[in-house]
Design a protein around this motif. Structure first.
Motif, short mmCIF file in Angstrom:
data_model
loop_
_atom_site.label_atom_id
_atom_site.label_comp_id
_atom_site.label_asym_id
_atom_site.label_seq_id
_atom_site.Cartn_x
_atom_site.Cartn_y
_atom_site.Cartn_z
N LEU A 232 52.55 42.15 55.45
CA LEU A 232 51.45 41.80 56.22
C LEU A 232 51.35 40.60 57.23
O LEU A 232 50.39 40.32 58.18
N GLY A 233 51.99 39.36 56.74
CA GLY A 233 52.14 38.26 57.73
C GLY A 233 51.34 37.30 57.34
O GLY A 233 51.08 36.33 57.94
N SER A 234 50.51 37.45 56.16
CA SER A 234 49.49 36.25 55.81
C SER A 234 50.11 35.41 54.76
O SER A 234 51.48 35.87 54.34
N LEU A 235 49.73 34.19 54.54
CA LEU A 235 50.41 33.33 53.65
C LEU A 235 50.78 33.84 52.45
O LEU A 235 49.89 34.43 51.70
N VAL A 236 51.79 33.20 51.65
CA VAL A 236 52.28 33.56 50.33
C VAL A 236 50.88 33.37 49.58
O VAL A 236 50.37 32.17 49.22
N GLY A 237 50.70 34.60 48.58
CA GLY A 237 49.57 34.19 47.57
C GLY A 237 48.23 35.04 48.17
O GLY A 237 47.41 35.40 47.23
N SER A 238 48.25 35.25 49.43
CA SER A 238 47.01 35.99 49.95
C SER A 238 47.05 37.63 49.48
O SER A 238 48.08 37.89 49.77
N ALA A 239 46.16 37.87 49.22
CA ALA A 239 46.02 39.47 48.82
C ALA A 239 44.56 39.99 49.09
O ALA A 239 43.64 39.40 49.39
N GLN A 240 44.51 41.41 49.01
CA GLN A 240 43.10 41.94 49.20
C GLN A 240 42.99 42.96 48.12
O GLN A 240 43.70 43.76 47.73
N LEU A 241 41.65 43.01 47.74
CA LEU A 241 41.32 44.02 46.72
C LEU A 241 40.24 44.98 47.53
O LEU A 241 39.11 44.31 48.02
N HIS A 242 40.69 46.18 47.74
CA HIS A 242 39.88 47.12 48.40
C HIS A 242 39.05 48.12 47.22
O HIS A 242 39.66 48.71 46.41
N VAL A 243 37.53 48.07 47.50
CA VAL A 243 37.02 49.24 46.90
C VAL A 243 36.78 50.46 47.85
O VAL A 243 36.33 50.24 49.04
N GLY A 244 37.14 51.46 47.58
CA GLY A 244 37.10 52.81 48.38
C GLY A 244 35.68 53.15 48.86
O GLY A 244 34.81 52.69 48.03
N ARG A 245 35.55 53.86 50.11
CA ARG A 245 34.16 54.24 50.40
C ARG A 245 33.50 55.01 49.49
O ARG A 245 32.13 54.69 49.25
N ASP A 246 33.86 55.98 48.71
CA ASP A 246 33.12 56.55 47.61
C ASP A 246 33.60 56.21 46.22
O ASP A 246 33.68 57.40 45.31
N SER A 247 33.92 54.91 46.08
CA SER A 247 34.53 54.73 45.05
C SER A 247 33.58 54.86 43.67
O SER A 247 32.32 54.79 43.66
N LEU A 248 34.19 55.32 42.58
CA LEU A 248 33.53 55.60 41.44
C LEU A 248 33.00 54.10 40.52
O LEU A 248 32.07 54.12 39.86
N ILE A 249 33.75 53.02 41.02
CA ILE A 249 33.41 51.71 40.56
C ILE A 249 32.73 51.08 41.69
O ILE A 249 33.03 50.79 42.76
N SER A 250 31.38 50.40 41.38
CA SER A 250 30.68 49.67 42.47
C SER A 250 31.49 48.39 42.69
O SER A 250 32.28 47.78 41.85
N ALA A 251 31.06 48.03 43.95
CA ALA A 251 31.61 46.73 44.57
C ALA A 251 31.05 45.70 43.83
O ALA A 251 31.75 44.46 43.54
N GLU A 252 29.92 45.74 43.27
CA GLU A 252 29.09 44.74 42.44
C GLU A 252 30.06 44.51 41.30
O GLU A 252 30.07 43.22 40.73
N ARG A 253 30.28 45.54 40.56
CA ARG A 253 31.28 45.55 39.15
C ARG A 253 32.32 44.67 39.40
O ARG A 253 32.76 43.97 38.69
N VAL A 254 33.09 44.85 40.51
CA VAL A 254 34.22 44.29 40.89
C VAL A 254 34.21 42.79 40.96
O VAL A 254 34.88 41.82 40.57
N GLN A 255 32.85 42.41 41.79
CA GLN A 255 32.68 41.07 42.21
C GLN A 255 32.51 40.44 40.88
O GLN A 255 33.03 39.29 40.45
N HIS A 256 31.96 41.21 39.86
CA HIS A 256 31.51 40.44 38.49
C HIS A 256 32.80 40.01 37.82
O HIS A 256 33.06 38.98 37.47
N ALA A 257 33.66 40.78 37.72
CA ALA A 257 34.92 41.02 37.13
C ALA A 257 35.84 39.71 37.79
O ALA A 257 36.65 38.93 37.23
N LEU A 258 35.87 39.99 39.34
CA LEU A 258 36.55 38.92 39.94
C LEU A 258 36.15 37.52 39.37
O LEU A 258 36.91 36.54 39.51
#
Ligand SMILES: Cc1ncc(COP(=O)(O)O)c(C=O)c1O
Length: 495
Positions: A232-258
């Motif tokens: 996608l043209g961003s700099l080497v090492g850049s990435a994204q983690l998406h949490v789905g709109r109806d995800s069984l895992i909350s974004a808060e939980r992901v932020q905590h792990a991150l």
């Protein structure tokens, strides 16, 4: 595209540029002080403006742990464009995203269903999280490596008790092959099991014209990790983690792990590159990728017309009925000309100045994309015509070249029994033993051969005579081992 958010903005990029313009002098990190204390050659290389934007997390720039400013805004814009509930920007690749996803979903000792051909970052995630792998069957084709995991194979893994805490799938493969996903996600969700998709090579799927593989977020995967730097043209090492709109895992939980894994000095330049990329994709992503796909399809047709070469095409193969193919992953089979992919790779690099993404015993694989250089495309075509005109007879280019056994057993190596968790083995006291005397020991490292690119041993698995025999055949066939001892004469085992 329409949205109530202002996608003409690039909040991180603007924040960094504005800060650099204010004239404020930074009696703060980084020590290069906007380039003043950068080595002259580094200054020359990156330039004053690049170094001025190489800023750390601070009040003026926000942070990635508890973002409240430009990072939060930029991530919200990315979530909106990619169709996520929430998006996290990563400056340590999908590797960081995958460990984060495992930490967020699987408790220590919990099971996660994975295919055997996972990237090494998944094994690292198993070690960090203490999760136990449960392997789902996948098919392998000599022409294009491992295929995705079928619904039946996922069901089988889900039926085994105890219920796994998550299913993690790699989609697409290195060869751009993506298996149908929506039915798998539905099946997992009816059992309350979240689905993580390693979409490292598929960040661009959202922008492909109809016919390309649908993105994992459209299939309602719970967590999707994309190496934006790959396609996608961003700099080497850049990435994204998406949490789905109806995800069984909350974004808060992901932020905590991150926050357990990420650095407090993430590169804001990398984050800004994700932000600028998102703005451009919003404006022109669809047309840029439509042009790229048209050019790729023309190039593929031209290569396919070259005698004895063949472009891999999933649509022509009945065995791949459930799979879609990334039109920008060009897989050229040179074995018909008697060349190995490795020989062709070397020849095209040295004689025609084009470099591929990877090669195997029969294919050379190219990553195509928007704004590819026209002259380089012509060189690639000329180089492949030259390959076709110089037929060779390298027996290693044959499908069975991986060894005297039927190639499927080498492409589908036996899965050794698990003696202890990958975490216990990787963190245990270890010793190095000669491969020949390793039978019965518990492996403490990951051992892979390329080809076939599927781990032969993972930390925690018992080294068996059968696995060692397959390794021996792969070595004899010229496959390259990837292990702590590059010759694979010795192996790291639990003491
Ligand atoms: C399938 C797959 N997953 C994950 C990764 C890790 O991605 P990154 O290099 O962005 O950390 C890679 C990298 O090659 C990959 O191929």
């Amino acid at each position: 595209m329409t949205s109530h958010l202002n996608h003409e903005r690039a909040p991180i990029f603007e924040t960094l540029s504005n800060y650099a313009r204010t004239g404020i002098y930074g009696f703060h990190t980084p020590g290069h002080k906007g380039g003043r204390f950068a080595a002259p050659e580094l200054f020359e290389l990156v330039g004053r403006s690049g170094l001025a934007l190489d800023l750390p997390a601070m009040t003026a720039t926000d942070n990635t742990f508890h973002p409240t400013g430009c990072v939060r805004e930029a991530q919200a814009l990315a979530a909106d464009l990619f169709g996520a509930g929430e998006t996290f920007f990563l400056s340590a690749g999908s590797t960081l995203g995958i460990s984060t996803a495992l930490l967020a979903t699987v408790p220590p000792g919990g099971a996660v269903v994975i295919p055997r051909n996972v990237h090494r970052s998944v094994v690292a995630g198993l070690v960090l999280s203490g999760a136990l792998p449960r392997f789902a069957r996948h098919e392998v084709l000599d022409e294009c490596g491992a295929l995705g995991v079928s619904l039946a194979a996922v069901r089988e893994a889900l039926d085994t008790m105890p219920q796994p805490s998550a299913v993690l799938l790699t989609r697409p493969s290195y060869y751009g092959i993506a298996r149908e996903l929506a039915a798998v996600v539905r099946e997992c969700h009816t059992r309350g099991v979240p689905v993580i998709v390693d979409e490292a090579h598929g960040g661009h799927f959202k922008f492909l014209p109809p016919g390309g593989p649908p993105p994992a977020l459209e299939a309602e995967a719970d967590i999707v990790v994309q190496s934006c730097h790959k396609t996608l043209g961003s700099l080497v090492g850049s990435a994204q983690l998406h949490v789905g709109r109806d995800s069984l895992i909350s974004a808060e939980r992901v932020q905590h792990a991150l926050n357990l894994l990420q650095t407090t000095s993430g590169s804001f330049l990398l984050l800004a590159s994700l932000d600028a990329m998102r703005r451009w994709l919003w404006q022109e992503g669809t047309s840029l990728f439509a042009e790229a796909v048209a050019a790729a399809s023309k190039l593929a047709d031209e290569i396919d017309a070259i005698p004895s070469l063949r472009v891999f095409c999933a649509a022509r193969d009945a065995r791949l009925a459930e799979h879609a193919q990334d039109p920008l992953r060009l897989v050229v089979d040179v074995s018909g000309a008697g060349w190995t992919g490795f020989d062709a790779e070397r020849f095209l690099r040295t004689e025609h100045r084009v470099e591929d993404e990877m090669a195997d015993h029969r294919n050379v694989v190219y990553v195509l994309g928007p704004r590819d250089d026209e002259a380089a495309r012509s060189r690639l075509l000329a180089g492949l015509r030259a390959v076709s005109k110089q037929p060779r007879s390298n027996p290693k280019a044959r499908p069975s070249s991986l060894g005297p056994q039927p190639s499927t057993s080498l492409l589908q190596p036996p899965i050794p029994p698990l003696a202890m968790s990958p975490r216990e083995a990787a963190l245990a006291r270890q010793t190095r033993v000669r491969r020949a005397s390793a039978t019965g020991r518990t492996c403490a490292e990951m051992v892979m051969f390329y080809p076939p690119g599927i781990p032969l041993l993972m930390p925690g698995e018992t080294v068996t005579a059968e696995t060692l025999a397959v390794c021996q055949q792969l070595l004899a066939a010229g496959a390259t081992p990837y292990a702590s001892d590059p010759t694979f004469e010795t192996i790291c085992v639990v003491q």
